[in-house]
Write a protein that holds these residues in place. Sequence first.
Motif, short mmCIF file in Angstrom:
data_model
loop_
_atom_site.label_atom_id
_atom_site.label_comp_id
_atom_site.label_asym_id
_atom_site.label_seq_id
_atom_site.Cartn_x
_atom_site.Cartn_y
_atom_site.Cartn_z
N SER A 41 25.78 105.07 71.50
CA SER A 41 26.58 104.08 70.79
C SER A 41 26.73 104.50 69.33
O SER A 41 25.76 104.93 68.70
CB SER A 41 25.85 102.74 70.88
N GLY A 42 27.93 104.41 68.81
CA GLY A 42 28.16 104.78 67.42
C GLY A 42 28.35 106.26 67.19
O GLY A 42 28.46 106.71 66.05
N LYS A 45 32.82 108.07 69.91
CA LYS A 45 33.67 108.25 71.10
C LYS A 45 35.00 107.52 70.95
O LYS A 45 36.07 108.10 71.14
CB LYS A 45 32.94 107.71 72.36
N THR A 46 34.92 106.23 70.59
CA THR A 46 36.15 105.46 70.42
C THR A 46 37.02 106.06 69.33
O THR A 46 38.23 106.16 69.46
CB THR A 46 35.80 103.99 70.09
N THR A 47 36.37 106.49 68.25
CA THR A 47 37.11 107.09 67.14
C THR A 47 37.87 108.33 67.60
O THR A 47 39.04 108.50 67.28
CB THR A 47 36.13 107.46 66.01
N1 LIG Z 1 36.66 99.67 62.06
C1 LIG Z 1 35.57 100.30 61.59
N2 LIG Z 1 35.23 100.20 60.28
C2 LIG Z 1 34.15 100.83 59.80
N3 LIG Z 1 33.33 101.60 60.53
C3 LIG Z 1 33.61 101.75 61.84
C4 LIG Z 1 34.74 101.10 62.43
N4 LIG Z 1 34.77 101.43 63.75
C5 LIG Z 1 33.70 102.23 63.95
N5 LIG Z 1 33.02 102.42 62.82
C6 LIG Z 1 31.81 103.28 62.66
O1 LIG Z 1 32.13 104.59 63.08
C7 LIG Z 1 31.10 105.14 63.89
C8 LIG Z 1 31.64 105.55 65.24
O2 LIG Z 1 32.09 104.38 65.93
P1 LIG Z 1 32.76 104.44 67.35
O3 LIG Z 1 33.28 103.08 67.63
O4 LIG Z 1 33.70 105.56 67.43
O5 LIG Z 1 31.48 104.72 68.28
P2 LIG Z 1 31.37 104.72 69.86
O6 LIG Z 1 30.77 106.03 70.23
O7 LIG Z 1 32.65 104.36 70.47
O8 LIG Z 1 30.29 103.57 70.11
P3 LIG Z 1 30.13 102.57 71.37
O9 LIG Z 1 29.52 103.37 72.45
O10 LIG Z 1 29.17 101.54 70.86
O11 LIG Z 1 31.47 102.03 71.69
C9 LIG Z 1 30.02 104.07 63.96
O12 LIG Z 1 29.03 104.42 63.01
C10 LIG Z 1 30.70 102.81 63.58
O13 LIG Z 1 29.82 101.94 62.90
#
Ligand SMILES: Nc1ncnc2c1ncn2[C@@H]1O[C@H](COP(=O)(O)OP(=O)(O)OP(=O)(O)O)[C@@H](O)[C@H]1O
Lengths: 259, 284
Positions: A41-42, A45-47
Motif C-alpha cells: 500500500s502506498g 501502483k495507482t499513481t
Molecule cells: N491525491 C494525493 N495527494 C497527495 N498524495 C497522494 C495522493 N494520492 C496518493 N498520494 C501518495 O502517493 C503515494 C503513492 O500512492 P498510490 O495511491 O499510488 O499507492 P498505491 O500503491 O496505489 O496504494 P494502495 O495499495 O493503498 O492503493 C502514497 O504515499 C500516497 O500517500
Amino acid sequence: MIGEVLVECAHMSCAYNSTLAIKSIDLTIRKGDFVGIVGPSGSGKTTLLKAILGSITPVEGHITKKPHLRMGYVPQVETVDWNFPVTVLEVVVMTRSSVGRLPRVTKDERADALLVLERLGLGGLENRHIRELSGGQQQRVFVARALFHRPELLVLDEPTSGVDVRTRHEVLHLLADLHDEGVSIILSTHDLNGLAAHLPRLVCLNLEIIADGSPVDVMTPEILERTFGAPMEVLVHGGMPVVVDGVGADIAERMSRLA
Amino acid sequence: MIHVIAGLTTPFRYQFFNNGIIVATIAGALCGLLGVFVVLRGMSYIGHGLSHAVFGGAAASAVMNVNYFVGAGVWGIASGVIIGRIARRRLIGADAAIGVVTTASFALGLALLNRYGQAKKSIEAVLFGSVLGVKTIDIVAVSAVAILSVVIIVALYRAFLFATFDPEVAQVSGVRVAWIEALLMGLLSLTILVTMRVIGTLLISALLVIPASIARMLTNSFARMLWISPIIGGVSAFVGMYLSYFLDTSASATIILTGTLMFIVVYAVTGIRGRTRISGLHHI
Ligand SMILES: Nc1ncnc2c1ncn2[C@@H]1O[C@H](COP(=O)(O)OP(=O)(O)OP(=O)(O)O)[C@@H](O)[C@H]1O
Ligand SMILES: [Mg+2]
C-alpha cells in the motif's frame, strides 16, 4: 512475436505536492501484454496506472503512447462515490459522452450495453442503483464500462480487492478471455498468490521498479522483501510460486503460548 | 367566501409583488437546477463563497455608478473561474483560501457601502434581498440565465454527468473536464448574479443546497434529480414569497423556511431510505 509498443515510460517520475510517488520508472507495455503491478500500500501502483492513463503528468522523464490508443480504466473501488445517483446502465454508457449526444440512452446503446452486462454476469441488473450491488458486481460494472469503450489496453486498479475466492476466479477467467480476444491488460494488485502468480508478467513496485519479469523470476524472497519491506518465503507448488509470510513462525510461537 | 378569495389574491394586485414572485420562482427553479451539481460535488462552500464575492462586486459597482449586471457580473464570473481553479487543484487549504478571498471581497463591499452608500436600507437589501426593487430587467435577466442553463445542461448532459461522477476517467475518455467545470462555475456565477437582488447574499447558498438535497432523498437517479430539484426550488420560492406577504416577513427568509419545512417533511416521510441517500453527500 513481439507486439507493437502501446505505452513507454522512460525515467518517469510523478509527484504530489512535490513529494515523489514513483521514481525513474522505465516500463514498456506492448500489444498482447498481460502485466501485473505488485507492491505494498502506498507504493505508487495507482499513481503509475494514472500516469499511463494520462490523468497525472510526470514531473520528470517521459511517457509516450501509441497515437489514439483506446484505454479503458477500472478504478480502485474505494475511490468510487457509491452514493452518487446513477444506475448500472448509466455508468456503462458514460464513456460515450461526446458533444452532441442526447441525454437519453439510445436503443442501440442500450442493446450494446446489455450485451456487455450479460457477458459479465450482470444481466437484469441494468436499472439498479450502483450501491445496491455486491462487491463483485460493483467491480464488474466498472469493467463493463471500460469494455463498452472497446479498449485496446485495459487498465484495472486492484480488480480483486475485497472479493471472495469465487469472484476472484471469475474475474481472472474474464480477463484471460479478454486477453485471448486481443485486449492488452495492465492491472495492480496486492494479491500475490490469488492473482499475481497466475499472470505472465509481473512488475514489482515500491517507489521504483524493483523487478520486472515472469512470476518464477521475480517472486523470490529477496525481491519480495525489497518490494514489501517484510520477510517472505516462497514455496513452489505445481510449478507455481506460492508466497508465505516470513513472520509466520514468530506469530505461531506467540499464538501457541496463548493456546 | 368571495371575501376570502379576494383576500388571497390581494398581493397579486401589486405590480411589484408580481414582478417579485416571478423572479423568485424562476430564481428558485434555477438554483434548484444548478444546486444538483453543487450538492453532488460537495461544493456548497463554493455557492457560499461566490455569493459573498458577488456582493463585493455589487457594492463596488453601486459606488462607482456602474450598471449592477455589468459590474457585479464581471466581478462574479472572474471570482467564479478563480475559485473553480483553486478548488480543482484540490490543494491543501483550498477551502481556506477561497474563504479568505471571498470574505475579504464581502468585507470590502460592506465597507464601500458604509462609506459611500446612501442608506443602511440598501445594505440590508443586498444582504437579505428585497422584492421592492425588482424591475422588468430582473425578470429578463433571470429568464435568460435560466434558459441558457437549461440549454447547456441538456446539450452537454452526458459530459456534465460524467465529469461530476468521475472527472478523471471522463478526462481520459475525451470529456473536456476543465471546460465543463468552468462552464458550471460561469453558470453558477450568473445565477447568483441574477438571483441576489431578490434572495440576498446571505441566503442564496441555502437555496442552492436545500432543493437538491430534497431531490436526492426522493430519487436515486441523476436525470430525475435534474427536474425534481428545480420544481422544488420553484415551488418553495413561490409559496415562500406568497406567505411572506401575509406573514409580513422577509421574502427570502420565508422562502428558505418553506424549503426547510419541505426538507423536514421529506426527511421524515422517506425515512431510512432518504437518510442513507443524503448521508453520502459531502460537506453539506
Ligand atoms: N491525491 C494525493 N495527494 C497527495 N498524495 C497522494 C495522493 N494520492 C496518493 N498520494 C501518495 O502517493 C503515494 C503513492 O500512492 P498510490 O495511491 O499510488 O499507492 P498505491 O500503491 O496505489 O496504494 P494502495 O495499495 O493503498 O492503493 C502514497 O504515499 C500516497 O500517500
Ligand atoms: Mg491504489
